[in-house]
Design an enzyme around this catalytic site. Structure first.
Site, PDB file in Angstrom:
ATOM      1  N   GLU A 217     -30.997 -64.931   6.349  1.00  0.00           N
ATOM      2  CA  GLU A 217     -31.202 -64.390   4.991  1.00  0.00           C
ATOM      3  C   GLU A 217     -29.890 -64.468   4.245  1.00  0.00           C
ATOM      4  O   GLU A 217     -28.878 -63.944   4.715  1.00  0.00           O
ATOM      5  CB  GLU A 217     -31.697 -62.936   5.023  1.00  0.00           C
ATOM      6  CG  GLU A 217     -33.150 -62.805   5.432  1.00  0.00           C
ATOM      7  CD  GLU A 217     -33.684 -61.364   5.376  1.00  0.00           C
ATOM      8  OE1 GLU A 217     -33.209 -60.560   4.544  1.00  0.00           O
ATOM      9  OE2 GLU A 217     -34.581 -61.061   6.189  1.00  0.00           O
TER      10      GLU A 217
ATOM     11  N   GLU B 101     -33.655 -57.783  11.491  1.00  0.00           N
ATOM     12  CA  GLU B 101     -32.706 -56.688  11.236  1.00  0.00           C
ATOM     13  C   GLU B 101     -32.993 -55.524  12.187  1.00  0.00           C
ATOM     14  O   GLU B 101     -33.313 -54.414  11.778  1.00  0.00           O
ATOM     15  CB  GLU B 101     -32.737 -56.267   9.763  1.00  0.00           C
ATOM     16  CG  GLU B 101     -32.293 -57.417   8.870  1.00  0.00           C
ATOM     17  CD  GLU B 101     -32.024 -57.056   7.419  1.00  0.00           C
ATOM     18  OE1 GLU B 101     -32.321 -55.927   6.992  1.00  0.00           O
ATOM     19  OE2 GLU B 101     -31.483 -57.929   6.697  1.00  0.00           O
TER      20      GLU B 101
HETATM   21  O1  AHR Z   1     -35.140 -59.965   1.600  1.00  0.00           O
HETATM   22  C1  AHR Z   1     -35.444 -58.623   1.402  1.00  0.00           C
HETATM   23  C2  AHR Z   1     -35.127 -57.764   2.611  1.00  0.00           C
HETATM   24  O2  AHR Z   1     -33.756 -57.806   2.856  1.00  0.00           O
HETATM   25  C3  AHR Z   1     -35.730 -58.205   3.923  1.00  0.00           C
HETATM   26  O3  AHR Z   1     -37.027 -57.735   4.099  1.00  0.00           O
HETATM   27  C4  AHR Z   1     -34.815 -57.575   4.929  1.00  0.00           C
HETATM   28  O4  AHR Z   1     -34.772 -58.312   6.126  1.00  0.00           O
HETATM   29  C5  AHR Z   1     -33.478 -57.546   4.213  1.00  0.00           C
HETATM   30  O5  AHR Z   1     -32.856 -56.327   4.321  1.00  0.00           O
END
Ligand code: AHR
Length: 542
Positions: free
Chosen positions: A346, A207
């Site tokens: 993610e 991110e």
């Molecule tokens: O999964 C939790 C958080 O969500 C992670 O650390 C980040 O990459 C995302 O914003």
């Protein structure tokens, strides 16, 4: 009645579309049942469903690592070299292909040297990505690789681009992958692992528009280029950091600025091939979380949520498809031959923080999570031409987990059971599907009630995953097989009476898959009823 074609060619399988639609709507009956017609094009096989779509994500956060995986060698909880054995055997069962680690935002603050060597000499730090939780560094590179070996998975390392450097990341990879004769390899050997580790996947930053350096896409493209110089190696797949959901400009800028090392003609000249790497990006990544609605600030409770919140969660999850279509369209421009994949690094449900939760981002996991998982995996399958990897957030005790632990106890969540049911699709060949079904309507939300994908495995067995997102109505499904006939069929289903049904430590098996009865097989046509709010996997033996 709506017709959804899960087919890249977009041609309808019915000879006359309108006739199909009329036929399907003629089936529409009482509001208590959804009438649905599914066509599986067994005669039009698509791409392979990459097993890596079933990847996971583990971050140092809450009890994701400490307690969830690592209990230490001296723990009364049964373990092998500090890694708890109950969790390992549960994960082996669902065939985890790979695990992304050490974060997440934590990865951007992580320095690998803190996690090697004798444990009593490792620095104790704080995890400032996650509320200054204490970090003992007991779980480092060797423990992670040991965990992977125990569960039979591959490594996806996320390297630090915020507080780290290309040099630090390079040394970490050399430490892990060089022969023991090299200086860094010798250090690894001295720390107990003479054989090099395999690291097939490396994510460059996490991110990077946010916790990973607060960068613009254009700035990150340059950072990415620098890391490629330091990290590119034969057989290693490099993943560029993460468009935030529908940030299509991010993907566009990245591809425009970081895909090529030189001009294309310079790179394609044979004499220079040895200094070129084309493409420089093996996968672009997307991060996208489900909540009820689109507002990060107003999340839905995990339990006791309303029918409206169920509908809003389904709507948000369904946007995964739109995002894949639009990010893929950008990739198509730069890479029509589809050499570059999408890593959905993610994904998962993120519900409201519960003040009584035992640890950071711990959340119960209900039937709603199972339906979201089934739907998302179906969407990934249907985009198998581009989606080559995905990582649900997160594996244990954090967000949409497979497993919850409380000390020595362990609970398998409804999401775990979906991963278990769906493992039959790993590495199988996608079969396009077409679904004509009544909509699920709730307030302003109107979505196709059934979400479907199908595949054929190496033995020729066809599996069809059918998610009924309607929390009230069962679906009467007529399923047509194009190009083959069924000899027999069976199905397993995950469902419950309430939307927030879940497993907990007092009732760990409240929600487990069961056989779906009453499947009628007649050659190329099958009839079955899938319950309201359910995930079904149908197995068809041709
Ligand atoms: O999964 C939790 C958080 O969500 C992670 O650390 C980040 O990459 C995302 O914003």
């Amino acid at each position: 009645m709506r017709i959804v074609k899960n087919d890249k060619s977009k041609k309808t399988f019915c000879a006359v579309l309108t006739a199909c639609a009329l036929w399907a709507s003629a089936l529409a009956s009482a509001a208590s049942t959804i009438d649905a017609h599914i066509t599986v094009a067994a005669d039009k096989p698509g791409p392979k469903i990459d097993p890596n779509i079933y990847g996971h994500f583990v971050e140092h956060l809450g009890r994701g690592v400490y307690e969830g995986i690592w209990v230490g060698e001296d723990s009364p909880i049964p373990n092998v070299r500090g890694i708890r054995s109950d969790v390992v055997s549960a994960l082996r069962k669902i065939r985890v292909p790979l695990v992304r680690w050490p974060g997440g935002c934590f990865a951007e603050l992580y320095h690998w040297r803190d996690g090697i060597g004798p444990r009593d000499k490792r620095p104790r730090t704080v995890n400032s990505a996650w509320g200054d939780e204490p970090e003992t560094n007991a779980f480092g590179t060797h423990a992670f690789m040991d965990f992977l070996e125990q569960i039979g998975a591959k490594a996806f390392l996320s390297v630090n681009v915020t507080t780290g450097t290309p040099g630090e990341a390079r040394e970490w990879l050399h430490y892990m992958t060089e022969p023991a004769e090299s200086a860094l390899g010798a250090q690894r050997a001295a720390n107990g692992h003479p054989e090099p580790f395999e690291v097939p996947f490396v994510g460059i930053g996490n991110e990077t528009w946010g916790c990973g350096g607060n960068m613009t896409a254009s700035y990150y493209a340059d950072v990415y280029r620098a890391y490629v110089s330091a990290l590119a190696a034969p057989g290693r797949r490099l993943i560029a950091s993460d468009a935030n959901s529908d940030d299509y400009d991010w993907t566009e800028t990245l591809l425009e600025k970081a895909l090529f090392r030189h001009t294309r003609s310079f790179m394609e000249s044979a004499e220079l091939a040895y200094i070129s790497r084309w493409p420089q990006i093996d996968m672009v990544s997307i991060h996208f979380y489900t909540f009820a609605g689109n507002d990060w600030g107003k999340k839905s409770p995990t339990l006791g949520f309303s029918a409206g919140e169920w509908a809003d969660s389904m709507l948000r999850t369904s946007r995964t498809d739109e995002m894949l279509q639009k990010h893929s369209a950008i990739l198509d421009k730069y890479d029509p031959k589809k050499r570059i994949g999408i890593s959905f690094s993610e994904w998962g449900a993120w519900w409201a923080r519960d003040e009584k939760a035992p640890s950071n981002l711990f959340q119960q996991n209900t039937l709603r999570d199972a339906v979201i998982a089934g739907m998302t995996l179906n969407i990934f399958h249907n985009h198998a031409d581009r989606v080559k990897m995905a990582n649900i957030a997160q594996m244990i005790n954090v967000l949409q987990s497979m497993i919850l632990t409380r000390g020595k106890d362990m609970v398998l969540t409804p999401t775990y059971h979906v991963f278990d049911l769906y493992q039959v699709h790993q590495g199988a060949t996608l079969l396009p599907t077409e679904v004509a079904a009544d909509d699920y309507v709730s307030g302003a939300v109107a979505l196709p009630a059934l979400n479907v994908s199908a595949s054929r495995d190496e033995k020729g067995v066809i599996h069809v995953s059918i998610v009924n997102i309607d929390p009230e109505r069962e679906a009467a499904v007529s399923l047509a097989l194009n190009g083959t006939k069924a000899r027999s069929a069976s199905a397993r289903v995950l469902t419950a009476a309430t939307m927030d049904a879940h497993n907990d430590f007092d009732a760990p098996e409240r929600l487990v898959p069961s056989d779906l009865k009453g499947i009628n097989v007649r050659g190329d046509n099958l009839k079955l009823k899938v319950p309201a709010k359910s995930v079904t996997v149908l197995k068809v033996q041709p």
